[in-house]
Enzyme design. Structure first.
Site, PDB file in Angstrom:
ATOM      1  N   GLY A 111       0.738  -1.244  -0.275  1.00 10.75           N
ATOM      2  CA  GLY A 111       0.136  -0.042  -0.022  1.00 10.75           C
ATOM      3  C   GLY A 111       0.967   1.213   0.092  1.00 10.75           C
ATOM      4  O   GLY A 111       1.992   1.160  -0.539  1.00 10.75           O
ATOM      5  N   ASN A 112       0.283   2.357   0.496  1.00 15.48           N
ATOM      6  CA  ASN A 112       0.914   3.474   0.376  1.00 15.48           C
ATOM      7  C   ASN A 112       2.452   3.718   0.989  1.00 15.48           C
ATOM      8  O   ASN A 112       3.199   4.089   0.079  1.00 15.48           O
ATOM      9  CB  ASN A 112       0.123   4.617   1.345  1.00 15.48           C
ATOM     10  CG  ASN A 112      -0.953   5.341   0.358  1.00 15.48           C
ATOM     11  OD1 ASN A 112      -0.445   5.694  -0.708  1.00 15.48           O
ATOM     12  ND2 ASN A 112      -2.314   5.487   1.009  1.00 15.48           N
ATOM     13  N   THR A 134      -4.179  -2.885  -1.111  1.00 17.20           N
ATOM     14  CA  THR A 134      -4.669  -2.447   0.362  1.00 17.20           C
ATOM     15  C   THR A 134      -6.227  -2.428   0.106  1.00 17.20           C
ATOM     16  O   THR A 134      -6.810  -2.223  -0.819  1.00 17.20           O
ATOM     17  CB  THR A 134      -4.101  -0.906   0.535  1.00 17.20           C
ATOM     18  OG1 THR A 134      -5.160  -0.454   1.741  1.00 17.20           O
ATOM     19  CG2 THR A 134      -4.649  -0.068  -0.455  1.00 17.20           C
ATOM     20  N   ASP A 136      -8.000  -0.577   1.828  1.00 19.45           N
ATOM     21  CA  ASP A 136      -8.264   0.787   1.947  1.00 19.45           C
ATOM     22  C   ASP A 136      -8.707   1.634   0.676  1.00 19.45           C
ATOM     23  O   ASP A 136      -9.344   2.508   0.535  1.00 19.45           O
ATOM     24  CB  ASP A 136      -7.250   1.320   2.641  1.00 19.45           C
ATOM     25  CG  ASP A 136      -7.271   1.371   4.089  1.00 19.45           C
ATOM     26  OD1 ASP A 136      -8.260   0.625   4.667  1.00 19.45           O
ATOM     27  OD2 ASP A 136      -6.003   1.320   4.644  1.00 19.45           O
ATOM     28  N   ARG A 171     -33.084  -1.193  17.814  1.00 18.28           N
ATOM     29  CA  ARG A 171     -31.910  -0.580  18.335  1.00 18.28           C
ATOM     30  C   ARG A 171     -31.029   0.364  17.422  1.00 18.28           C
ATOM     31  O   ARG A 171     -31.402   0.220  16.323  1.00 18.28           O
ATOM     32  CB  ARG A 171     -30.858  -1.420  18.895  1.00 18.28           C
ATOM     33  CG  ARG A 171     -31.387  -1.965  20.236  1.00 18.28           C
ATOM     34  CD  ARG A 171     -30.382  -3.127  20.571  1.00 18.28           C
ATOM     35  NE  ARG A 171     -30.400  -3.692  21.867  1.00 18.28           N
ATOM     36  CZ  ARG A 171     -30.379  -4.941  22.382  1.00 18.28           C
ATOM     37  NH1 ARG A 171     -29.615  -5.902  21.427  1.00 18.28           N
ATOM     38  NH2 ARG A 171     -30.313  -5.183  23.343  1.00 18.28           N
ATOM     39  N   GLU A 231     -13.468   4.116  10.873  1.00 17.50           N
ATOM     40  CA  GLU A 231     -12.356   4.116  12.026  1.00 17.50           C
ATOM     41  C   GLU A 231     -11.875   5.871  12.125  1.00 17.50           C
ATOM     42  O   GLU A 231     -11.831   6.128  13.215  1.00 17.50           O
ATOM     43  CB  GLU A 231     -11.093   3.579  11.863  1.00 17.50           C
ATOM     44  CG  GLU A 231     -11.254   1.904  11.850  1.00 17.50           C
ATOM     45  CD  GLU A 231      -9.990   1.296  11.343  1.00 17.50           C
ATOM     46  OE1 GLU A 231      -9.200   0.504  12.350  1.00 17.50           O
ATOM     47  OE2 GLU A 231      -9.343   1.502  10.112  1.00 17.50           O
TER      48      GLU A 231
HETATM   49  O1  F6P Z   1      -4.075  -0.324   5.850  1.00 17.58           O
HETATM   50  C1  F6P Z   1      -4.998  -1.477   5.856  1.00 17.58           C
HETATM   51  C2  F6P Z   1      -5.546  -1.238   7.277  1.00 17.58           C
HETATM   52  O2  F6P Z   1      -6.189  -2.453   7.595  1.00 17.58           O
HETATM   53  C3  F6P Z   1      -6.379   0.033   7.709  1.00 17.58           C
HETATM   54  O3  F6P Z   1      -7.674  -0.133   7.333  1.00 17.58           O
HETATM   55  C4  F6P Z   1      -6.447  -0.348   9.230  1.00 17.58           C
HETATM   56  O4  F6P Z   1      -6.895   1.077   9.713  1.00 17.58           O
HETATM   57  C5  F6P Z   1      -5.026  -0.540   9.621  1.00 17.58           C
HETATM   58  O5  F6P Z   1      -4.475  -1.620   8.472  1.00 17.58           O
HETATM   59  C6  F6P Z   1      -4.972  -1.555  10.817  1.00 17.58           C
HETATM   60  O6  F6P Z   1      -3.462  -2.012  10.865  1.00 17.58           O
HETATM   61  P1  F6P Z   1      -2.905  -3.091  11.774  1.00 17.58           P
HETATM   62  O7  F6P Z   1      -2.886  -4.181  11.032  1.00 17.58           O
HETATM   63  O8  F6P Z   1      -1.520  -2.756  11.887  1.00 17.58           O
HETATM   64  O9  F6P Z   1      -3.683  -3.021  13.116  1.00 17.58           O
END
Ligand code: F6P
Length: 357
Positions: A111-112, A134, A136, A171, A231
């Site tokens: 990814g990035n 990724t 994301d 709910r 998140e």
């Molecule tokens: O970059 C992918 C990702 O799954 C994100 O969506 C998430 O915030 C992060 O990695 C979680 O990282 P780790 O696996 O290091 O907890």
């Protein structure tokens, strides 16, 4: 002999194996004299010389397997120029292992952060071809990354399951979806599973608007509501803070994540019962969905084509439904986030989905 290094770096995703299989199969199919060297646990393997010579059979039977047969780890880009605890120069170590193994090139899946280091290695003179991985979907230069659709499937399934219990108990449910900096998974899973409110980092929310939307639903006789919250969703108020102020506020916050904060505010102000579900790393696990299997296989084949043609310094990509490639120098360090004015957001708003803005 064509000697190709390979590594998977950063957070894993569902179709890393399918992508490596795509590269390997296309290479073995095109050339008789191919040797693939797999580095273990991402850049760590390249730095410390942990590798294994792969056999053609290592790439068989892995199309549908989640995870990565090479292992992965996070090696932050910002620390790449910082010597390790024993004073080892990581960049020099990577270059030295590349040279010692007489590699013609290295294939890097990530990814990035991974792409930034891939570009650094390119600048240091290594022949690099990379693949956009990724969940994301936030890599600049490609319309889609592999892993994204599989994660959307998991997140959408989670929201689907929540629907029935939310309705039985009347709910409000918050499903917290992965994505700290961008809301691609949340947006797509939220629409796919019929969420009533979608909160993403790109559109800071106003809690009054969220409450208004929930009250409107109650007035219409809807006894439950579902929020898909990324998140990294952020309130307008918090978005106005400096990075430092926001970090401090988060450190002092009594809530484990933004969903709990929103949940608390909803309970206080509407009197409705709220439950929170966090599918978490399930979104990165399991078998890749068929779309990702196809995408990563095609990406893999394109990477092999670039290697055979010695077109190095590129990341394979999807642009306007066509497999192509983009220079790593253009990709590195850029984030692909959602434009709040884009068509999918406008259409979702037309349906009445609330974004808290
Ligand atoms: O970059 C992918 C990702 O799954 C994100 O969506 C998430 O915030 C992060 O990695 C979680 O990282 P780790 O696996 O290091 O907890």
């Amino acid at each position: 002999m064509l000697r190709v290094g390979m590594l998977t770096s950063g957070g894993d995703c569902q179709s890393l194996n399918a992508a490596m299989r795509g590269v390997a199969k296309a290479l073995y199919n095109s050339r008789k004299d191919v040797k693939i060297i797999g580095f273990e646990d991402g850049y760590k393997g390249l730095i410390y010389g942990n590798y294994r010579e792969m056999k053609e059979s290592d790439f068989s039977g892995i199309l549908t397997e989640g995870g990565t047969i090479l292992g992965s780890s996070r090696q932050p880009f910002k620390l790449m120029r910082v010597p390790d605890e024993n004073g080892l120069d990581k960049v020099e170590a990577m270059k030295s292992n590349y040279t010692k193994l007489k590699l013609d090139c290295i294939v890097i899946l990530g990814g990035n952060g991974t792409q930034k280091t891939a570009n650094l290695l390119r600048e240091e003179g290594l022949n690099v071809v990379s693949l956009p991985k990724t969940i994301d979907n936030d890599l600049w230069g490609t319309d889609i990354t592999f892993g994204f659709q599989s994660a959307v499937n998991v997140a959408a399934n989670a929201i689907d399951c929540i629907h029935t219990t939310a309705s039985s108990h009347g709910r409000v449910f918050i499903v917290e979806v992965m994505g700290h900096k961008v809301g691609w998974i949340t947006l797509h899973a939220g629409i796919a599973a019929g969420a009533d409110i979608i909160l993403i980092p790109e559109i800071p929310y106003d809690i009054d608007k969220v409450i208004k939307k929930l009250n409107e639903r109650s007035k219409k006789g809807k006894n439950f509501s579902i929020l898909a919250v990324a998140e990294g969703a952020i309130s307008k108020e918090d978005a106005a803070l400096s990075k430092k102020e926001f970090k401090k506020k988060m450190a002092d916050s009594p809530y484990p994540s933004v969903s709990y904060k929103i949940g608390h505010e909803i309970e206080e102000r509407t009197g409705q019962e709220v439950r929170i579900t966090v599918p978490g790393h399930m979104q990165r696990g399991g078998s890749p969905c068929p779309y990702d299997r196809v995408l990563s296989t095609m990406f893999g084949a394109e990477a092999a084509r670039l290697i055979i043609n010695k077109e190095y310094g590129k990341m394979v990509a999807m642009k306007n439904n066509e497999i192509t490639s983009v220079p790593l120098s253009e990709v590195a360090g850029k984030l692909k986030s959602i434009d709040p004015e884009c068509a999918i957001i406008k259409e979702a708003k037309l349906l009445g989905i609330g974004f808290g803005d």
